[in-house]
Design an enzyme around this catalytic site. Structure first.
Site, PDB file in Angstrom:
ATOM      1  N   ASP A 121       0.328  -1.702  -0.036  1.00 23.21           N
ATOM      2  CA  ASP A 121      -0.235   0.005  -0.132  1.00 23.21           C
ATOM      3  C   ASP A 121       0.895   1.729  -0.204  1.00 23.21           C
ATOM      4  O   ASP A 121       1.974   1.298   1.068  1.00 23.21           O
ATOM      5  CB  ASP A 121      -1.334   0.218   1.435  1.00 23.21           C
ATOM      6  CG  ASP A 121      -1.968  -1.526   0.807  1.00 23.21           C
ATOM      7  OD1 ASP A 121      -1.745  -1.960   0.230  1.00 23.21           O
ATOM      8  OD2 ASP A 121      -2.881  -0.968   1.608  1.00 23.21           O
TER       9      ASP A 121
ATOM     10  N   ASP B 251     -15.461  -2.953  -1.995  1.00 27.68           N
ATOM     11  CA  ASP B 251     -14.884  -3.144   0.096  1.00 27.68           C
ATOM     12  C   ASP B 251     -16.294  -2.966   0.509  1.00 27.68           C
ATOM     13  O   ASP B 251     -17.197  -1.474   0.442  1.00 27.68           O
ATOM     14  CB  ASP B 251     -14.126  -1.586  -0.049  1.00 27.68           C
ATOM     15  CG  ASP B 251     -13.091  -1.549  -1.161  1.00 27.68           C
ATOM     16  OD1 ASP B 251     -12.555  -2.650  -1.258  1.00 27.68           O
ATOM     17  OD2 ASP B 251     -12.008  -0.794  -1.535  1.00 27.68           O
TER      18      ASP B 251
END
Length: 240
Positions: A8, A129
């Protein structure tokens, strides 16, 4: 099952967030390309990258770092975060990215998502998500009124490569994935479902394999050393 070590990116560095909260970040490396090489040396045959800056900005931001990761890894790279336009997709595929993950834009424009999946068959991944079962967007900063399952069903007839299902409550919390949510998603769509969020032990990996989940993304557990990547990969591969 395929395992995707996660990288990330925030301000060009490899970080992990807790539950998608940008104020709860832990920095792990200022050289994400070296991190990618490390995972590949341990046996990884694919890498999952999230451009956190891009997710907030609504466009790819960490281009130079992503290109360096692709070059250093030498294995297929999956990228999400801020991919909203045809030009974005053309750009990231030009960087050598294998799979582009669409989340916010997929919710806003399911017809466009189906169209680009047809244009790039098996190279577009739906990123779902979920927060309390509803789709979160804009780098998880907004929660919609659309159920995660319903979004996946809307576009599941397109030639997508997979669905990445993330339970935000589990992400970065080292508490195990949402097995019930994954099973529901797997039953709802005819696409491979990749688990994301909370995978942190070999037992979690074993259970995902047993439940027929064909892929999982692992982040914090690898960086903090609570899960050994080589051992996890060994579970997914037949003995030589």
């Amino acid at each position: 099952m395929f395992i995707y070590p996660a990288i990330d990116l925030l301000n060009g560095r490899a970080v992990r967030l807790k539950q998608g909260d940008y104020s709860q970040k832990t920095e792990f490396s200022d050289d994400p390309a070296a991190v990618a090489r490390r995972w590949v040396e341990l046996g990884a045959d694919r890498i999952h990258v999230v451009d956190l800056d891009g997710a907030k900005a609504g466009k790819p931001v960490n281009g130079a770092v992503i290109r360096a990761i692709v070059e250093a890894a030498g294995v297929p790279v999956q990228l999400g975060g801020g991919l909203r336009t045809d030009a974005d997709l053309e750009t990231v595929f030009g960087w050598g990215v294998r799979w582009a993950v669409l989340g916010t834009r997929a919710l806003q424009a399911p017809d466009w998502t189906r169209a680009v999946a047809t244009r790039y068959p098996d190279h577009i991944v739906l990123g779902v998500d979920a927060k309390n079962g509803f789709v979160a967007t804009e780098g998880w900063l907004e929660v919609s009124q659309v159920k995660a399952i319903d979004l996946a069903k809307q576009v599941s007839d397109a030639p997508l490569a997979a669905v990445v299902y993330t339970d935000i409550a589990k992400d970065g919390m080292m508490s195990g994935p949402n097995f019930a949510g994954l099973a529901e998603m797997k039953a709802a769509v005819p696409l491979p479902v990749i688990a994301s969020g909370g995978v942190c032990t070999l037992d979690h990996v074993r259970r995902l394999i047993d439940e027929g989940i064909p892929g999982c993304i692992i982040g914090r557990a690898l960086y903090e050393g609570s899960l050994d990547l080589a051992a996890a990969l060994a579970l997914t591969r037949p003995p030589q």
